[in-house]
Scaffold this motif. Structure first.
Motif, PDB file in Angstrom:
ATOM      1  N   ILE A  95       0.844  -1.204   0.000  1.00 15.41           N
ATOM      2  CA  ILE A  95       0.000   0.000   0.000  1.00 15.41           C
ATOM      3  C   ILE A  95       0.876   1.249   0.000  1.00 15.41           C
ATOM      4  CG2 ILE A  95      -1.574   1.334   1.467  1.00 15.41           C
ATOM      5  CD1 ILE A  95      -2.881  -1.325   2.250  1.00 15.41           C
ATOM      6  N   ASP A 252       2.337   1.040   6.130  1.00 16.00           N
ATOM      7  CA  ASP A 252       1.037   0.893   5.492  1.00 16.00           C
ATOM      8  C   ASP A 252      -0.091   1.471   6.352  1.00 16.00           C
ATOM      9  OD1 ASP A 252       2.304  -0.372   3.413  1.00 16.00           O
ATOM     10  OD2 ASP A 252       1.611  -2.390   3.915  1.00 16.00           O
ATOM     11  N   ARG A 256      -2.438   4.694   5.146  1.00 14.53           N
ATOM     12  CA  ARG A 256      -3.909   4.610   5.015  1.00 14.53           C
ATOM     13  C   ARG A 256      -4.602   5.692   5.836  1.00 14.53           C
ATOM     14  NH1 ARG A 256      -6.683  -1.216   4.344  1.00 14.53           N
ATOM     15  NH2 ARG A 256      -8.377   0.249   3.942  1.00 14.53           N
ATOM     16  N   MET A 269      -6.572   2.841  -2.543  1.00 17.92           N
ATOM     17  CA  MET A 269      -6.879   1.415  -2.598  1.00 17.92           C
ATOM     18  C   MET A 269      -7.153   0.959  -4.028  1.00 17.92           C
ATOM     19  SD  MET A 269      -6.229   0.792   0.425  1.00 17.92           S
ATOM     20  CE  MET A 269      -6.551  -0.969   0.399  1.00 17.92           C
ATOM     21  N   TRP A 272      -3.751   0.422  -5.460  1.00 15.41           N
ATOM     22  CA  TRP A 272      -3.156  -0.803  -4.922  1.00 15.41           C
ATOM     23  C   TRP A 272      -3.797  -2.034  -5.557  1.00 15.41           C
ATOM     24  CZ3 TRP A 272      -4.364  -4.398  -0.569  1.00 15.41           C
ATOM     25  CH2 TRP A 272      -3.253  -5.216  -0.259  1.00 15.41           C
ATOM     26  N   SER A 290      -1.964  -8.311   4.988  1.00 17.24           N
ATOM     27  CA  SER A 290      -2.478  -7.175   5.742  1.00 17.24           C
ATOM     28  C   SER A 290      -2.228  -7.295   7.236  1.00 17.24           C
ATOM     29  CB  SER A 290      -3.991  -7.025   5.508  1.00 17.24           C
ATOM     30  OG  SER A 290      -4.660  -8.226   5.866  1.00 17.24           O
TER      31      SER A 290
END
Length: 318
Positions: A95, A252, A256, A269, A272, A290
């Motif tokens: 990300i 990451d 975000r 997103m 990504w 994740s």
């Protein structure tokens, strides 16, 4: 000269407000291994868990010999065993890599300096002319003797086949243009160092700031230029200047949250999602990692695989 404070808050909302302002036009990035660990790529230098620490148990002159040019001339097998596991195509950009692409899309990215050799910035769609690979990368390769370039497709074929590429001109060893110990840094890096002084925001991500001259880039930002550290630990002297921001968390996660504050999260997103494609590696799917435990396990498994593979090759030679 006094350093004026231009960041209103030393947190994600304060950073987002500054990025959205007219004062922020040229963002320079400094990337370290922590940017790629969530892709499953191991950190080399961590004292107890890094790749070098794992290689210490093998019959190498010293762990770093796998990236030492004189050792490579004598025995290229350990490096190419490692290259087989780390070759681009096996890993999906993170990300954070897509965030770099997003900065470029918003015409904010001036230069992305990276210590990483994995080319994930390129795979995320960041233009080549914005990337400075301070320690080289797998993106190109040359003969170590006559310096002739070597075909990309043939290089990939031989590494995937666990073969040692040889120069078609002089039969010397071919090596990816990764900077080994005993080699000079790329001219592109040296020429790009003054770019840091042009920044009106310097973002430092996933690096220990211990490897020079790369670490010294952080000191080249203007006195009033905000410097942002996104890292698990506080490093260097980031936090000493009035406009410094220290955000201690995984890259990451911070990215975000920052994009959510900027109103860019959906765009991030979507970018990504574009990186999710089949890896050109034995038909494997790249991992879309994740969770923290999954990330660490993937990197640790790969370190074990690399170490065991090099160990087997060294035993075969005996």
């Amino acid at each position: 000269m006094a350093r004026s404070k231009i960041i209103k808050g030393k947190d994600i909302p304060g950073l987002a407000e500054y990025i959205s302002s007219d004062k922020c036009q040229n963002i320079v990035l400094m990337l370290g291994a922590g940017v790629s660990t969530s892709a499953g790529i191991p950190d080399f230098r961590s004292p107890e868990t890094g790749l070098y620490a794992n290689l210490a148990r093998l019959k190498l002159p010293y762990p770093e010999a796998v990236f030492e040019i004189n050792f490579f001339r004598k025995n290229p097998v350990p490096f190419y065993t490692l290259a087989h596991e780390l070759y681009p195509g096996k890993f999906r950009p993170t990300i954070t890599h897509s965030f770099i692409r997003l900065l470029e899309r918003h015409r904010l990215l001036h230069t992305c300096f990276t210590q990483n050799i994995d080319t994930l910035e390129r795979r995320a769609g960041v233009p080549d002319d914005k990337i400075i690979e301070a320690h080289g990368s797998f993106a190109s390769q040359h003969c170590i003797d006559c310096r002739a370039s070597y075909d990309d497709a043939e290089m990939e074929r031989q590494i995937l086949a666990k073969e040692i590429p040889k120069c078609t001109r002089c039969k010397g060893l071919v090596k990816p243009d990764i900077v080994f110990f005993g080699e000079n840094l790329p001219d592109e890096f040296i020429k790009a160092i003054p770019n840091v002084a042009k920044a009106d925001l310097l973002i430092i991500m996933g690096t220990s700031l211990t490897v020079h001259p790369f670490a010294g880039l952080a000191e080249r930002a203007g006195a009033s230029c905000p410097r942002v550290l996104i890292n698990l630990d506080q490093v260097g002297n980031i936090g000493k200047r009035p406009n410094d921001i220290v955000l201690l968390d995984k890259c990451d996660e911070v990215v975000r949250k920052l994009c959510r504050e900027l109103g860019w999260e959906d765009e991030l997103m979507a970018l990504w999602a574009q990186t999710e494609a089949k890896a050109a590696w034995d038909g494997e799917e790249p991992e879309a990692v994740s969770g923290a435990t999954e990330e660490e396990a993937t990197a640790e498994d790969l370190m074990g695989t690399i170490t065991d593979a090099i160990g087997r090759q060294l035993n075969l030679e005996d």
